[in-house]
Write an enzyme that holds these catalytic residues in place. Structure first.
Site, PDB file in Angstrom:
ATOM      1  N   ASN A   1       7.500  -0.119  -0.673  1.00 41.03           N
ATOM      2  CA  ASN A   1       7.345  -1.571  -0.708  1.00 41.03           C
ATOM      3  C   ASN A   1       6.953  -2.112   0.658  1.00 41.03           C
ATOM      4  O   ASN A   1       5.801  -2.468   0.884  1.00 41.03           O
ATOM      5  CB  ASN A   1       8.646  -2.227  -1.195  1.00 41.03           C
ATOM      6  CG  ASN A   1       8.444  -3.665  -1.653  1.00 41.03           C
ATOM      7  OD1 ASN A   1       7.724  -4.420  -1.033  1.00 41.03           O
ATOM      8  ND2 ASN A   1       9.085  -4.033  -2.736  1.00 41.03           N
ATOM      9  N   ASP A   2       7.895  -2.159   1.583  1.00 42.78           N
ATOM     10  CA  ASP A   2       7.630  -2.770   2.878  1.00 42.78           C
ATOM     11  C   ASP A   2       6.525  -2.058   3.658  1.00 42.78           C
ATOM     12  O   ASP A   2       5.777  -2.698   4.398  1.00 42.78           O
ATOM     13  CB  ASP A   2       8.911  -2.783   3.715  1.00 42.78           C
ATOM     14  CG  ASP A   2      10.018  -3.575   3.041  1.00 42.78           C
ATOM     15  OD1 ASP A   2       9.697  -4.573   2.368  1.00 42.78           O
ATOM     16  OD2 ASP A   2      11.196  -3.196   3.163  1.00 42.78           O
TER      17      ASP A   2
END
Length: 474
Positions: A401-402
């Site tokens: 995600n990040d």
């Protein structure tokens, strides 16, 4: 055993340590590196027991027999290690590593306290080294316990803010250092109650630095735990090195310096990968901040079925797989390896783009993929893959995600801004395999999921990838 033989054995042990660390740098030689390091530790332990005359401490009284305590420690430690290593899942490896760092710091702390209790105080340098062993070992221990709690979700689940954190930590540190000074530099000639001052100094410094480890790590967000684990690893090595000075043991100094230096280098590498300064790691609670939601109607991600995804993959000639912690949670690494093999059989070039802080500990994704026998040559860094990303037909993001958030490049208001990422958004098509629409560990929304070239394949990553493999087999 003569002093010359002991020094030679220590040198041989150090050579095994150095060679072992070198071999740990590559997947194909990592097992041999572990073996070499273990041999070095065996040689060091036997030599220490000989040098300190423990082997000559045989006594008919069990409570006075050094062999009894050594054998008990070896048996208990071995049983715990075997059971733990058999039961731990790959998703539990980061918190286990955090605890290992803590145990390393605790062992150095206990060695220093035992040295204080059983041996006369040496010169100023030796006494100061003992005090620094207590300080660093205590910080490494409690800091690692906090990191374990955050990673395992068993404690410290909510972000905790300490008002005036840096001022508080500075006060605690000064109090701890004053305790070390009281122990190390006040002698019997000082009219201040020599023995009592020594004891008070040890107690104060131990308590202060145990508290400091807690207050230093507790405000830091869970998304930054990989960096914290590296830093705590460096501290545990540094504590061991100072313990070596305190008890006058050469091999402990060398091995501690090796661990401390390698941990610090890794910490700096990971700070660079997150666009963070090392000072931020110590003095700022980065990683807990969340980006405010955007105004206006939210754009919905486009969902895709496994069957439709297969049609796109079947025509792809260049595929990049970007793993994250979600792959570890789903234990999908073996299914991913099967998909990789099917894609290659279909004529596609497959690579893995691995961000330095993907997962929950340094090298987490590399360990998972090595377990699935993915060739080391296919494991590329984000720096290697980003220049080629615009030519990639399909980028498959599995549980990351990040580390693929384009706001890190385009949005100066994002907490992630400036952090180097894997530029998955530049691929022609992006598949994102996720259980749901949640944010990453940092709590920051990811606009990649609503890009025009991105499609979401919701569900358990292992099941999704296995279905894709089945489509290739049909």
């Amino acid at each position: 055993m003569s002093d010359i033989v002991i020094k030679i054995l220590y040198m041989v042990s150090c050579i095994f340590f150095i060679r072992g660390i070198k071999l740990l740098g590559k997947t194909e030689t990592a097992r041999k590196g572990n073996l070499y390091s273990s041999i070095g530790m065996l040689i060091a332990c036997v030599t220490v027991l000989t040098e300190k005359e423990v082997i000559g401490s045989w006594s008919s009284n069990p409570l006075e027999n050094g062999y009894l305590y050594i054998a008990a420690a070896i048996i208990i430690g071995s049983v715990i290690g075997i059971i733990w290593s058999k039961k731990v899942e790959m998703t539990g490896m980061p918190q286990l590593v955090a605890l290992f760092n803590g145990f390393g710091g605790l062992s150095s702390l206990l060695v220093a306290i035992a040295q204080y209790a059983c041996q006369p105080k040496g010169d100023y340098f030796t006494a100061a080294s003992l005090g620094l062993t207590i300080a660093i070992g205590a910080v490494a221990f409690t800091g690692s316990v906090v990191a374990w709690g955050k990673l395992s979700g068993k404690a410290f689940k909510k972000n905790i803010t300490i008002p005036a954190k840096n001022v508080l930590n500075a006060i605690i540190c000064v109090i701890g250092l004053l305790g070390i000074v009281a122990y190390a530099f006040f002698t019997a000639e000082n009219p201040f109650g020599y023995a009592q001052l020594e004891l008070c100094g040890i107690i104060v410094s131990t308590a202060a630095f145990l508290i400091l480890g807690f207050t230093m790590v507790i405000p830091i967000g869970g998304g930054d735990m990989p960096v914290i684990i590296s830093f705590l690893n460096a501290l545990s090595g540094l504590a061991a090195a100072f313990a070596g000075f305190a008890i006058n043991n050469t091999v402990l100094v060398v091995s501690g310096c090796l661990v401390g230096a390698s941990g610090l280098i890794l910490t700096l590498i990971m700070c660079k990968a997150m666009n963070r300064k090392f000072s931020n790691l110590l003095f700022k609670s980065f990683g807990a901040k969340k980006k405010a939601g955007a105004t206006g109607p939210a754009k919905e991600p486009k969902a895709l079925s496994v069957e439709d995804a297969y049609v796109i993959l079947e025509a792809a000639k260049n595929v990049v797989i970007i793993p994250g912690y979600g792959m570890a949670v789903a234990q999908a690494q073996h299914a991913v390896k099967e998909l990789c093999d099917k894609l290659e059989e279909n004529g596609a070039e497959v690579n893995f783009a691995i961000h330095p802080v993907a997962g929950r500990m340094p090298g987490h994704m590399n360990v998972l993929l090595a377990e699935a026998n993915v060739p080391y040559e296919q494991l590329k860094t984000s720096d290697d893959m980003n220049p080629q990303m615009s030519n990639v037909d399909v980028a498959i993001v599995i549980g990351a995600n990040d580390v693929v958030n384009p706001d890190a490049i385009h949005d100066e208001s994002s907490p992630l801004y400036g952090m180097p990422i894997v530029n998955a958004h530049e691929a022609k098509t992006v598949f994102v395999l996720k259980r749901g629409k949640g944010t990453g560990f940092s709590g920051v929304e990811n606009p990649l999921f609503t890009n025009d070239n991105t499609v979401m394949i919701y569900g358990d990553a292992k099941s999704t990838v296995s279905q894709l493999v089945a489509e290739f087999n049909s």
